[in-house]
Design a protein around this motif. Structure first.
Motif, PDB file in Angstrom:
ATOM      1  N   ILE A  17       4.011  -1.286  -4.509  1.00  0.00           N
ATOM      2  CA  ILE A  17       3.631  -0.606  -3.261  1.00  0.00           C
ATOM      3  C   ILE A  17       2.613   0.520  -3.511  1.00  0.00           C
ATOM      4  O   ILE A  17       1.699   0.716  -2.720  1.00  0.00           O
ATOM      5  N   VAL A  18       2.774   1.224  -4.631  1.00  0.00           N
ATOM      6  CA  VAL A  18       1.847   2.333  -4.924  1.00  0.00           C
ATOM      7  C   VAL A  18       0.451   1.791  -5.245  1.00  0.00           C
ATOM      8  O   VAL A  18      -0.557   2.340  -4.789  1.00  0.00           O
ATOM      9  N   ASP A  19       0.398   0.682  -6.005  1.00  0.00           N
ATOM     10  CA  ASP A  19      -0.893   0.035  -6.270  1.00  0.00           C
ATOM     11  C   ASP A  19      -1.566  -0.355  -4.961  1.00  0.00           C
ATOM     12  O   ASP A  19      -2.779  -0.185  -4.789  1.00  0.00           O
ATOM     13  N   ALA A  20      -0.766  -0.890  -4.035  1.00  0.00           N
ATOM     14  CA  ALA A  20      -1.326  -1.386  -2.778  1.00  0.00           C
ATOM     15  C   ALA A  20      -1.852  -0.252  -1.893  1.00  0.00           C
ATOM     16  O   ALA A  20      -2.968  -0.340  -1.380  1.00  0.00           O
ATOM     17  N   VAL A  21      -1.064   0.832  -1.747  1.00  0.00           N
ATOM     18  CA  VAL A  21      -1.535   1.902  -0.855  1.00  0.00           C
ATOM     19  C   VAL A  21      -2.684   2.701  -1.465  1.00  0.00           C
ATOM     20  O   VAL A  21      -3.505   3.263  -0.744  1.00  0.00           O
ATOM     21  N   ALA A  39       7.338   0.972  -6.783  1.00  0.00           N
ATOM     22  CA  ALA A  39       6.876   1.296  -8.140  1.00  0.00           C
ATOM     23  C   ALA A  39       8.063   1.877  -8.891  1.00  0.00           C
ATOM     24  O   ALA A  39       8.941   2.494  -8.299  1.00  0.00           O
ATOM     25  N   GLN A  40       8.109   1.665 -10.193  1.00  0.00           N
ATOM     26  CA  GLN A  40       9.246   2.157 -10.959  1.00  0.00           C
ATOM     27  C   GLN A  40       8.905   3.434 -11.721  1.00  0.00           C
ATOM     28  O   GLN A  40       9.794   4.203 -12.045  1.00  0.00           O
ATOM     29  N   ILE A  86      10.941   4.269  -4.438  1.00  0.00           N
ATOM     30  CA  ILE A  86      10.034   4.428  -5.580  1.00  0.00           C
ATOM     31  C   ILE A  86      10.735   5.205  -6.700  1.00  0.00           C
ATOM     32  O   ILE A  86      11.296   6.261  -6.464  1.00  0.00           O
ATOM     33  N   GLY A  87      10.709   4.648  -7.901  1.00  0.00           N
ATOM     34  CA  GLY A  87      11.381   5.266  -9.037  1.00  0.00           C
ATOM     35  C   GLY A  87      12.731   4.627  -9.322  1.00  0.00           C
ATOM     36  O   GLY A  87      13.225   4.676 -10.444  1.00  0.00           O
ATOM     37  N   LEU A  88      13.341   4.044  -8.314  1.00  0.00           N
ATOM     38  CA  LEU A  88      14.652   3.382  -8.492  1.00  0.00           C
ATOM     39  C   LEU A  88      14.660   2.035  -7.767  1.00  0.00           C
ATOM     40  O   LEU A  88      15.499   1.787  -6.915  1.00  0.00           O
ATOM     41  N   ARG A  89      13.707   1.170  -8.098  1.00  0.00           N
ATOM     42  CA  ARG A  89      13.604  -0.077  -7.346  1.00  0.00           C
ATOM     43  C   ARG A  89      14.730  -1.038  -7.728  1.00  0.00           C
ATOM     44  O   ARG A  89      15.149  -1.084  -8.879  1.00  0.00           O
TER      45      ARG A  89
END
Lengths: 96, 266
Positions: free
Chosen positions: B61-65, B90-91, B42-45
């Protein structure tokens, strides 16, 4: 190995192939890494040492120090164990 | 077949975790397996660009969890294979946007629909690493034949063991047979001796990896790529097939034969 490799090795005065140096440096650094990664390692070694020595010698358990130290490309386990006195019982146990 | 969650990790950055995830995922899909690749960096996808799927991202992934979308809505279908999906990182958030507990729940939910759940782990040993390994059954450690990489791999293997992942296997990446032959690169046995874990495969250094990353087409799709061939063999091993280890030697050419004859003559 090509002629060029041989010549460059001779003139660069390399003794061992660099992979041997890599392997040796890794071996040394990993002993330290593994020991320091688990502080329990030295503690449990210390406790076991005390258990064994206690039967033979009266030692200052509080002042006992155990450390891994780097000495000229090798690793030494240095233990400093102040002795208060010998145990008569221990002597008997050894001689019997 | 029981589904498996495999985390691909290394400790050190830049040794080929994402390339390995993309190639193994694609190779498994080529074999007809249902595969989801999860980017937990996350942050460096980056798994999205390596796969050439960066233009298709809507949710991550953050939206999903966090329930901003359904898990299935965040999955991106690959453009080449029906059974291949990507869950992008997520970026704009950081590693704390997901917890190990959430990761475990999510990977368990994905087991219903997939044979292989490949988790691409970020470099480092902090929160991102803890998230990535949380739901994993098994771990694959990627290391290159360099002191720094092998050292970090050793540390990671220790941390995986502490987390209960004991069947960790090793992929040695970017090995150069010429350097090994002249004694300037550690060989497979040197590294296995030091790390004392099972070898899953060896991937040779290959310029085709750069080209395939430029294009967003994993090297396993290329028949001529030696690294691609190595990854296809590793994928077969992941399915339980016995595959002999990749030979480091280049196919014998006329000069090698000539040299051998000279040696014999002496």
């Amino acid at each position: 190995m090509s002629l060029l490799d041989v010549l460059s090795r001779i003139f660069s005065r390399e003794s061992a192939p660099s992979k041997d140096i890599a392997r040796e440096r890794l071996r040394l650094v990993l002993v330290h890494d593994r020991a320091s990664a688990s502080p329990e390692f030295l503690n449990s070694l210390k406790e076991d040492l005390i258990k064994v020595i206690r039967d033979y010698l009266d030692i200052d358990e509080e002042a006992l120090q155990v450390n891994l130290e780097n000495e000229d490309n090798s690793i030494a386990l240095i233990a400093n164990i102040p002795v208060r006195g010998f145990k008569r019982k221990g002597n008997e146990a050894v001689s019997s | 077949m029981k589904s498996r969650v495999i985390v691909i990790t290394s400790g050190k950055g830049g040794v080929g975790k994402t390339t390995t995830t993309a190639n193994l995922g694609t190779a498994l899909a080529m074999m007809g397996k249902k595969v989801i690749m999860i980017d937990t960096d996350i942050g460096l996808r980056n798994l999205d660009v390596v796969m050439g799927l960066e233009n298709r991202i809507v949710f991550d992934i953050v939206d999903a969890v966090n329930g901003h979308c359904k898990l299935k809505q965040a999955l991106i279908k690959d453009k080449r294979f029906d059974g291949l999906y990507l869950l992008p990182a997520a970026q704009t958030k950081d590693k704390t946007a997901v917890s190990p507990h959430q990761m475990k729940n999510m990977t368990n939910e994905l087991r219903k629909d997939f044979d292989f759940i490949l988790v691409d782990c970020p470099a480092g040993i902090e929160q991102g690493f803890k998230n990535a390994i949380a739901g994993a059954d098994k771990a694959v450690v990627v290391a290159t034949p360099e002191v720094s990489s092998v050292r970090d791999a050793d540390r990671i293997i220790g941390l995986l063991e502490a987390a209960g992942l004991t069947e960790t296997k090793l992929i040695i990446n970017r090995i150069r047979s010429k350097m090994v032959k002249r004694g300037d690169m550690m060989d497979i046995s040197d590294i296995i001796d030091i790390l004392a874990i099972e070898l899953l495969g060896v991937v040779p250094e290959d310029e085709a990896i750069v080209v395939s990353t430029n294009r967003g087409e994993p090297a396993v799709l290329e028949n001529v790529s030696r690294a691609g061939a190595a990854y296809r063999r590793i994928a077969r091993r992941l399915t339980g097939e016995e595959v002999p280890m990749y030979s480091l030697d280049d196919p014998e050419n006329i000069m090698d034969k000539f040299k051998k004859m000279l040696k014999l003559a002496r």
